[in-house]
Write an enzyme that holds these catalytic residues in place. Structure first.
Site, PDB file in Angstrom:
ATOM      1  N   LYS A 258       0.507  -0.936  -0.190  1.00 28.33           N
ATOM      2  CA  LYS A 258       0.202  -0.003   0.008  1.00 28.33           C
ATOM      3  C   LYS A 258       0.903   0.634   0.208  1.00 28.33           C
ATOM      4  O   LYS A 258       0.868   1.923  -0.255  1.00 28.33           O
ATOM      5  CB  LYS A 258      -1.100   0.017   0.956  1.00 28.33           C
ATOM      6  CG  LYS A 258      -1.345   1.361   1.966  1.00 28.33           C
ATOM      7  CD  LYS A 258      -2.640   1.304   2.397  1.00 28.33           C
ATOM      8  CE  LYS A 258      -2.669   2.759   3.304  1.00 28.33           C
ATOM      9  NZ  LYS A 258      -1.080   3.758   3.793  1.00 28.33           N
ATOM     10  N   ASN A 259       1.976   0.943   1.025  1.00 26.39           N
ATOM     11  CA  ASN A 259       2.296   2.395   0.929  1.00 26.39           C
ATOM     12  C   ASN A 259       3.602   2.669   0.068  1.00 26.39           C
ATOM     13  O   ASN A 259       3.358   4.090  -0.210  1.00 26.39           O
ATOM     14  CB  ASN A 259       3.189   2.360   2.291  1.00 26.39           C
ATOM     15  CG  ASN A 259       2.690   2.777   3.881  1.00 26.39           C
ATOM     16  OD1 ASN A 259       1.159   2.846   3.554  1.00 26.39           O
ATOM     17  ND2 ASN A 259       2.855   3.198   4.857  1.00 26.39           N
TER      18      ASN A 259
ATOM     19  N   CYS B 193      -5.332   8.084   8.586  1.00 25.91           N
ATOM     20  CA  CYS B 193      -5.750   7.608   9.821  1.00 25.91           C
ATOM     21  C   CYS B 193      -5.455   8.724  11.321  1.00 25.91           C
ATOM     22  O   CYS B 193      -4.847   9.187  10.899  1.00 25.91           O
ATOM     23  CB  CYS B 193      -4.796   6.502  10.269  1.00 25.91           C
ATOM     24  SG  CYS B 193      -5.487   5.101   8.935  1.00 25.91           S
TER      25      CYS B 193
ATOM     26  N   ARG C 287       0.123  14.422  12.493  1.00 27.00           N
ATOM     27  CA  ARG C 287       0.453  13.935  11.356  1.00 27.00           C
ATOM     28  C   ARG C 287       0.888  15.771  10.833  1.00 27.00           C
ATOM     29  O   ARG C 287      -0.010  15.720   9.275  1.00 27.00           O
ATOM     30  CB  ARG C 287      -0.469  13.078  11.069  1.00 27.00           C
ATOM     31  CG  ARG C 287      -0.791  12.820  10.928  1.00 27.00           C
ATOM     32  CD  ARG C 287      -1.798  11.421  10.726  1.00 27.00           C
ATOM     33  NE  ARG C 287      -0.476  10.533   9.683  1.00 27.00           N
ATOM     34  CZ  ARG C 287      -1.347   9.518   8.832  1.00 27.00           C
ATOM     35  NH1 ARG C 287      -2.176   8.838   9.278  1.00 27.00           N
ATOM     36  NH2 ARG C 287      -0.152   8.707   8.227  1.00 27.00           N
TER      37      ARG C 287
ATOM     38  N   ASP D 195       4.673   0.258  12.016  1.00 23.05           N
ATOM     39  CA  ASP D 195       2.567  -0.497  10.772  1.00 23.05           C
ATOM     40  C   ASP D 195       2.654  -1.711  11.440  1.00 23.05           C
ATOM     41  O   ASP D 195       1.555  -2.251  11.400  1.00 23.05           O
ATOM     42  CB  ASP D 195       2.558  -0.423   9.777  1.00 23.05           C
ATOM     43  CG  ASP D 195       2.295   1.241   9.544  1.00 23.05           C
ATOM     44  OD1 ASP D 195       2.357   2.447  10.138  1.00 23.05           O
ATOM     45  OD2 ASP D 195       2.378   1.732   8.079  1.00 23.05           O
TER      46      ASP D 195
ATOM     47  N   ARG E 173      -9.057   0.069   3.694  1.00 22.60           N
ATOM     48  CA  ARG E 173      -8.386   0.972   2.868  1.00 22.60           C
ATOM     49  C   ARG E 173      -6.973   0.572   2.492  1.00 22.60           C
ATOM     50  O   ARG E 173      -6.072   1.158   2.005  1.00 22.60           O
ATOM     51  CB  ARG E 173      -7.952   2.488   3.883  1.00 22.60           C
ATOM     52  CG  ARG E 173      -8.478   3.329   4.332  1.00 22.60           C
ATOM     53  CD  ARG E 173      -8.347   4.697   4.913  1.00 22.60           C
ATOM     54  NE  ARG E 173      -6.868   5.139   4.562  1.00 22.60           N
ATOM     55  CZ  ARG E 173      -6.062   4.734   5.083  1.00 22.60           C
ATOM     56  NH1 ARG E 173      -6.526   5.272   6.534  1.00 22.60           N
ATOM     57  NH2 ARG E 173      -5.092   5.549   4.659  1.00 22.60           N
TER      58      ARG E 173
HETATM   59  C1  UD1 Z   1       4.277   6.846   6.361  1.00 19.68           C
HETATM   60  C2  UD1 Z   1       3.418   5.315   5.865  1.00 19.68           C
HETATM   61  C3  UD1 Z   1       2.666   5.475   7.452  1.00 19.68           C
HETATM   62  C4  UD1 Z   1       4.393   4.889   8.805  1.00 19.68           C
HETATM   63  C5  UD1 Z   1       5.282   5.975   8.904  1.00 19.68           C
HETATM   64  C6  UD1 Z   1       6.387   5.749   8.959  1.00 19.68           C
HETATM   65  C7  UD1 Z   1       2.676   5.740   3.901  1.00 19.68           C
HETATM   66  C8  UD1 Z   1       1.193   6.209   3.245  1.00 19.68           C
HETATM   67  N1  UD1 Z   1       2.551   5.617   5.133  1.00 19.68           N
HETATM   68  O1  UD1 Z   1       3.193   7.504   6.421  1.00 19.68           O
HETATM   69  O2  UD1 Z   1       1.564   3.614   7.051  1.00 19.68           O
HETATM   70  O3  UD1 Z   1       3.434   4.029   9.788  1.00 19.68           O
HETATM   71  O4  UD1 Z   1       5.459   6.358   6.883  1.00 19.68           O
HETATM   72  O5  UD1 Z   1       6.997   4.935   8.971  1.00 19.68           O
HETATM   73  O6  UD1 Z   1       4.022   5.522   3.130  1.00 19.68           O
HETATM   74  N2  UD1 Z   1       5.567  14.121  10.787  1.00 19.68           N
HETATM   75  C9  UD1 Z   1       6.867  15.918  11.155  1.00 19.68           C
HETATM   76  N3  UD1 Z   1       6.432  16.653  10.210  1.00 19.68           N
HETATM   77  C10 UD1 Z   1       6.327  16.472   8.315  1.00 19.68           C
HETATM   78  C11 UD1 Z   1       5.877  14.908   8.347  1.00 19.68           C
HETATM   79  C12 UD1 Z   1       5.662  13.746   9.311  1.00 19.68           C
HETATM   80  O7  UD1 Z   1       6.429  15.952  12.052  1.00 19.68           O
HETATM   81  O8  UD1 Z   1       5.871  16.725   7.366  1.00 19.68           O
HETATM   82  C13 UD1 Z   1       6.454  12.964  11.603  1.00 19.68           C
HETATM   83  C14 UD1 Z   1       5.053  12.020  12.224  1.00 19.68           C
HETATM   84  O9  UD1 Z   1       4.249  13.435  12.630  1.00 19.68           O
HETATM   85  C15 UD1 Z   1       5.520  11.405  12.203  1.00 19.68           C
HETATM   86  C16 UD1 Z   1       6.994  11.228  12.105  1.00 19.68           C
HETATM   87  O10 UD1 Z   1       7.091  12.106  11.711  1.00 19.68           O
HETATM   88  O11 UD1 Z   1       5.595  11.322  14.041  1.00 19.68           O
HETATM   89  C17 UD1 Z   1       7.307   9.917  10.953  1.00 19.68           C
HETATM   90  O12 UD1 Z   1       6.117  10.478   9.719  1.00 19.68           O
HETATM   91  P1  UD1 Z   1       6.066   9.839   8.313  1.00 19.68           P
HETATM   92  O13 UD1 Z   1       7.416   9.190   7.595  1.00 19.68           O
HETATM   93  O14 UD1 Z   1       6.497  11.237   7.931  1.00 19.68           O
HETATM   94  O15 UD1 Z   1       4.624   9.384   7.933  1.00 19.68           O
HETATM   95  P2  UD1 Z   1       4.292   8.908   6.744  1.00 19.68           P
HETATM   96  O16 UD1 Z   1       4.971   8.573   5.710  1.00 19.68           O
HETATM   97  O17 UD1 Z   1       3.148  10.256   7.006  1.00 19.68           O
END
Ligand code: UD1
Length: 417
Positions: free
Chosen positions: A22-23, A116, A121, A304, A396
């Site tokens: 999915k990711n 989610c 986020r 995850d 999803r």
């Molecule tokens: C992706 C995965 C999700 C997984 C996560 C961590 C997808 C679609 N989803 O989510 O399933 O749980 O990686 O492995 O690939 N953060 C910030 N600012 C930002 C972005 C992130 O502070 O602009 C923080 C988030 O709040 C969180 C951490 O960084 O605490 C990790 O987030 P991130 O690696 O960005 O996760 P996603 O890409 O949203």
């Protein structure tokens, strides 16, 4: 609204075929926008997030054609860069259209993505990266408008190795002028999958899978081709299920190296695993040791898989600790597990799990995707009937979950209510 009804306590055996990740898929589909041509993505998982992204491609005037798991996307007639809230809010990963449309059209209007409820986020790291490349960003309420006359490559240091920000900045940088270096980049394998796709389109990118990724901008990209890599999270969920109620349960079409953080922890608990080249066979054992897990960025224990793993920890003979370090709100499933008979105490982002406890079926609520998956495996391991509501969260990200589990002997019904 959908409801899942599970008759638990059955032994599960046979084979579960794992689908595409999915990711990866949720980034590969928007990435196709960058090509001026026709691209092909194979092994696309049949999940509702896929359909939400195809609806967005449609309003951007990109043609998509899905034949089983093979998706063909023609972006030559792309003419729109505005994504309405009703479309973008269906899934958080719609934010990949920011990087892709900014890269190709130098303009995008999109509403803050949904997704989610596992934490606040923020997307500040994505936005800082776009700004560093030269984008001007206006935020009005939950509407984001990104514009640039041109994008120019630069050095970008991520304050946290965010998966989404790493991919989004790559998407914006592939057509930028000059060289972009992302420092402290995320190393997740899904990023490598996306970069491999962009390279087939003619992009110049080095270092994916390490913490320094270099993108040298090119003038144009042509259609590309990729196969979505196997979903390590879907695989991990079913391997844990096998440890709870499997008899020679085979999880196939996987890359076992991508699951080492999980399999090493399962071995520490005493789970009976046979690891082959592209499958893992798992058996339930009667006595499991308590262990501690701490979720980390790749290649650490995946956040995850923490929630599904917490279900197995209820079977450990003693006290286990589940420490979450990425998302503030990963414990939404715990009240439901406790209602089923678990003994879990939550303290902020940590959970202390005392086992072994018997699980009993009852009515529970899926609060998020992976928490919902945790309840499915808990229901399958529990005595009696478990009724899960808000199952849409689970659909999803888990393709054909009912069919795959029914095939190996589970008794599951999905009902519209
Ligand atoms: C992706 C995965 C999700 C997984 C996560 C961590 C997808 C679609 N989803 O989510 O399933 O749980 O990686 O492995 O690939 N953060 C910030 N600012 C930002 C972005 C992130 O502070 O602009 C923080 C988030 O709040 C969180 C951490 O960084 O605490 C990790 O987030 P991130 O690696 O960005 O996760 P996603 O890409 O949203």
């Amino acid at each position: 609204m959908k409801q899942m009804i599970i008759e638990g306590n059955n032994i599960l055996s046979g084979t579960i075929e794992i689908g595409g990740a999915k990711n990866s898929a949720v980034a590969l589909i928007p990435a196709s926008i960058l090509a001026n041509g026709t691209s092909v993505i194979e092994n696309v998982p049949n999940i509702s997030d896929r359909d939400a992204l195809l609806d967005i491609l449609n309003i951007l005037n990109c043609e998509s054609n899905l034949k089983q798991d093979k998706l063909t996307i023609d972006t030559t007639k792309l003419k729109n860069s505005v994504i309405e809230e009703s479309l973008s809010s269906r899934m958080r990963a719609s934010y990949y259209f920011m990087g892709a449309l900014l890269g190709r059209e130098k303009f995008v209007e999109i509403y803050i993505p949904g997704g989610c409820n596992i934490g606040t986020r923020p997307i500040d790291i994505h936005l800082d990266g776009f700004r560093a490349l030269g984008a001007n960003i206006t935020i009005e309420g939950n509407k984001y408008t990104l514009k640039a006359d041109k994008l120019i490559g630069t050095d970008i240091y991520l304050k946290f190795p965010s998966v989404g920000a790493t991919i989004n900045i790559i998407l914006a940088a592939v057509l930028a002028e000059g060289k972009t270096i992302i420092h402290n980049a995320a190393k997740e394998i899904e990023i490598v999958n996306v970069v491999d796709y962009l390279i087939t389109m003619g992009a110049n990118i080095e270092g994916a899978g390490t913490n320094e990724i270099t993108i040298t901008g090119v003038n144009e990209l042509h259609g590309g081709k990729i196969s979505v890599l196997p979903d390590r999270i879907e695989a991990g969920t079913y391997i844990i299920l096998g440890a709870l109620c499997g008899k020679d349960l085979k999880i196939s079409n996987i890359i076992p190296e991508h699951l080492e953080a999980l399999t090493s922890k399962l071995k520490e608990m005493g789970v009976n695993l046979i690891i082959n080249k592209d499958n893992i066979i798992v058996n339930k054992v009667n006595e499991l040791k308590p262990i501690n897990i701490k979720t980390l960025i790749y290649p650490g224990f995946p956040t995850d898989i923490g929630q599904p793993m917490s279900v197995l920890l209820t079977k450990g003979n003693g006290t286990s600790l589940f420490e979450e370090t990425i998302w503030e709100n990963r414990m939404g499933h715990v009240p439901s597990l406790n209602k089923m008979g678990a003994n879990i105490k939550v303290n902020g982002m940590n959970a202390i799990i005392n086992g072994p406890t018997k699980l009993k079926g009852c009515e529970v609520i899926a609060t998020d995707l992976r928490g919902g998956a945790a309840l499915v495996i808990a229901g399958l391991a529990a005595e009696g009937t478990t009724i899960i509501t808000d199952v849409e969260h689970i659909l999803r990200g888990y393709e054909n979950i009912k069919g795959k589990l029914t095939n190996v002997g589970a008794k599951i019904e999905l009902k519209e209510i």
